[in-house]
Design a protein around this motif. Structure first.
Motif, PDB file in Angstrom:
ATOM      1  N   TYR A 108       0.914  -1.271  -0.043  1.00  0.00           N
ATOM      2  CA  TYR A 108       0.004  -0.161   0.013  1.00  0.00           C
ATOM      3  C   TYR A 108       0.956   1.238   0.020  1.00  0.00           C
ATOM      4  O   TYR A 108       0.565   2.236  -0.777  1.00  0.00           O
ATOM      5  N   GLU A 123       2.772   1.658  -3.590  1.00  0.00           N
ATOM      6  CA  GLU A 123       1.830   2.004  -4.586  1.00  0.00           C
ATOM      7  C   GLU A 123       1.264   3.561  -4.489  1.00  0.00           C
ATOM      8  O   GLU A 123       1.219   4.319  -5.343  1.00  0.00           O
ATOM      9  N   LEU A 124       1.176   3.980  -3.108  1.00  0.00           N
ATOM     10  CA  LEU A 124       0.696   5.310  -2.898  1.00  0.00           C
ATOM     11  C   LEU A 124       1.699   6.132  -3.186  1.00  0.00           C
ATOM     12  O   LEU A 124       1.510   7.338  -3.887  1.00  0.00           O
ATOM     13  N   LEU A 148      -8.167  -0.030  -0.875  1.00  0.00           N
ATOM     14  CA  LEU A 148      -6.904  -0.257  -1.305  1.00  0.00           C
ATOM     15  C   LEU A 148      -7.201  -0.943  -2.653  1.00  0.00           C
ATOM     16  O   LEU A 148      -8.405  -0.670  -3.198  1.00  0.00           O
ATOM     17  N   SER A 191      -2.419  -4.615  -7.209  1.00  0.00           N
ATOM     18  CA  SER A 191      -1.597  -3.996  -8.280  1.00  0.00           C
ATOM     19  C   SER A 191      -1.299  -4.664  -9.563  1.00  0.00           C
ATOM     20  O   SER A 191      -2.030  -5.750  -9.881  1.00  0.00           O
ATOM     21  N   TRP A 213      -5.403   1.663  -7.644  1.00  0.00           N
ATOM     22  CA  TRP A 213      -4.618   2.360  -6.761  1.00  0.00           C
ATOM     23  C   TRP A 213      -4.620   3.995  -7.183  1.00  0.00           C
ATOM     24  O   TRP A 213      -4.464   4.910  -6.398  1.00  0.00           O
ATOM     25  N   CYS A 225      -7.383   5.250  -5.009  1.00  0.00           N
ATOM     26  CA  CYS A 225      -6.921   5.302  -3.512  1.00  0.00           C
ATOM     27  C   CYS A 225      -6.018   6.515  -3.515  1.00  0.00           C
ATOM     28  O   CYS A 225      -6.094   7.075  -2.469  1.00  0.00           O
ATOM     29  N   THR A 226      -5.247   6.786  -4.388  1.00  0.00           N
ATOM     30  CA  THR A 226      -4.460   8.003  -4.393  1.00  0.00           C
ATOM     31  C   THR A 226      -5.382   9.379  -4.447  1.00  0.00           C
ATOM     32  O   THR A 226      -5.220  10.467  -3.562  1.00  0.00           O
TER      33      THR A 226
END
Length: 381
Positions: A20, A23-24, A175, A178, A363, A366-367
């Motif tokens: 996490y 990727e963030l 989340l 990937s 992601w 999420c970002t």
């Protein structure tokens, strides 16, 4: 915005929190909304985003030894905040984000991600000395935070209720799996799987830390009730970090290995993990408690049917694409495992539904939602 991101979780072994964080960080560094992104780990700033090593470094054994010693843990707990505060001095115009619970003393605004409340609500599933450490540190984090992020609505409400923390200052940000988790052909999988003495479509898979909270005993009970021929045709393969309080589990696995229906691979290299997922006939995850349950999403993204428990956040993650039952219901779990292995019509439907469901998580989303939290906190809302 100017942001300091703690990247301490990006290390061996790369767990879900490390994934996490990585990727963030990769996406935050490309965001036009951030004018300056600094990476922080330990008690210093880093020149670049680190990558997780595939093997433990020289300090890993020392770290593990320290975690088993109450006095060493307590000394670390008291000393590190002071050292981190010194290192962060003069950065009060930044926003500090810890993606792994802990917030140091900091002059600026701060956000922490809580992945679950297991140190409080499932303390018996942690080593006692670590549970005490986490309880002390995370209580301090809640007091320091301007806002909190959780992976699921379940944990958002659990956190608000447990600490009497304002719900509007807790933000659920899901989340994602990937990009390397996707369906693959048998030909693409065969060489990597052969290194583990496996064949594409020839096994069921469990991926997680080997520890009590993951309910592996119940999984072994349920799998052990399947017809022996079925178990041997599709043996249960377990992989993940060794964890703790698992001596009895490993004894059971040794016995099952001798009988030809289960095997523990240990912690496999990160490049092999997506291939293990994509090569599985079925993914089994009867966890007692999850703040999110990322392996379920990774399995669905890989085109693999899922059997999991209906506990905590897992219904949010699995949606309608998995077979679910109460985590301790051995009979129901056995029936779901057998259906998941043998029912061709359900399997075809589960693969299609799983891929569509997993595609709703990303992601990038999420970002973007994390950046929204940063903006809210920066503007004092």
């Amino acid at each position: 915005m100017k942001v300091i991101l703690s990247v301490e979780p990006v290390r061996f072994p790369l767990t879900g929190i490390g994934r996490y964080t990585y990727e963030l960080a990769m996406r935050l560094q490309q965001s036009p909304e951030i004018s300056d992104l600094q990476y922080f780990a330990g008690r210093s700033f880093l020149p670049a985003l680190p990558t997780a090593a595939e093997t433990s470094g020289s300090g890993y054994g020392l770290k593990r030894a320290v975690q088993k010693n109450f006095l060493a843990i307590e000394a670390y707990r008291l000393l590190m905040p002071y050292l981190r505060k010194r290192a962060l001095k003069g950065h009060g115009d930044y926003l500090y984000h810890s993606p792994n619970y802990y917030l140091p003393p900091f002059a600026g605004r701060s956000v922490a991600t809580f992945h679950d409340l297991s140190p409080f609500t499932w303390a018996h599933c942690h080593a006692p000395q670590m549970a005490r450490y986490l309880q002390k540190e995370l209580t301090v984090t809640v007091a320091r935070a301007d806002a909190l992020i959780t992976d699921s609505q379940y944990t958002r409400h659990e956190l608000a209720n447990y600490f009497n923390f304002p719900l509007e200052r807790i933000h659920a940000v899901p989340l994602a799996s990937s990009p390397e988790f996707y369906p693959r052909t048998a030909e693409a999988l065969a060489p990597a799987l052969a290194r583990h003495d496996l064949a594409p479509g020839g096994y069921s898979l469990f991926v997680s830390t080997i520890e009590p909270r993951k309910n592996i005993d119940t999984l072994l009970d349920a799998y052990g009730r399947l017809p022996l021929a079925l178990r041997r045709r599709w043996p249960l393969i377990l992989t993940g970090y060794h964890g703790w309080a698992n001596e009895a589990i490993h004894k059971r696995l040794d016995q099952a290995k001798r009988e030809g229906w289960a095997r523990y691979l240990g912690f496999v290299p990160s490049e092999d993990l997506p291939l293990l997922f994509a090569g599985a006939r079925l993914f089994a995850f009867p966890s007692l408690y999850e703040g999110f349950g990322l392996p379920v999403l990774e399995a669905m993204s890989s085109g693999v049917p899922v059997v999991c428990s209906n506990s905590s956040s897992l219904p949010e993650v699995a949606g309608d694409a998995a077979l679910m039952c109460a985590p301790m219901d051995v009979d129901a779990l056995t029936a779901n495992l057998q259906r998941g292995l043998e029912d061709a019509a359900w399997r075809e439907q589960a693969v299609a539904c799983g891929l569509a469901h997993a595609a709703r998580f990303s992601w990038e989303r999420c970002t973007a939602q994390t950046l929204d939290v940063y903006q809210t906190v920066s503007q004092g809302r």
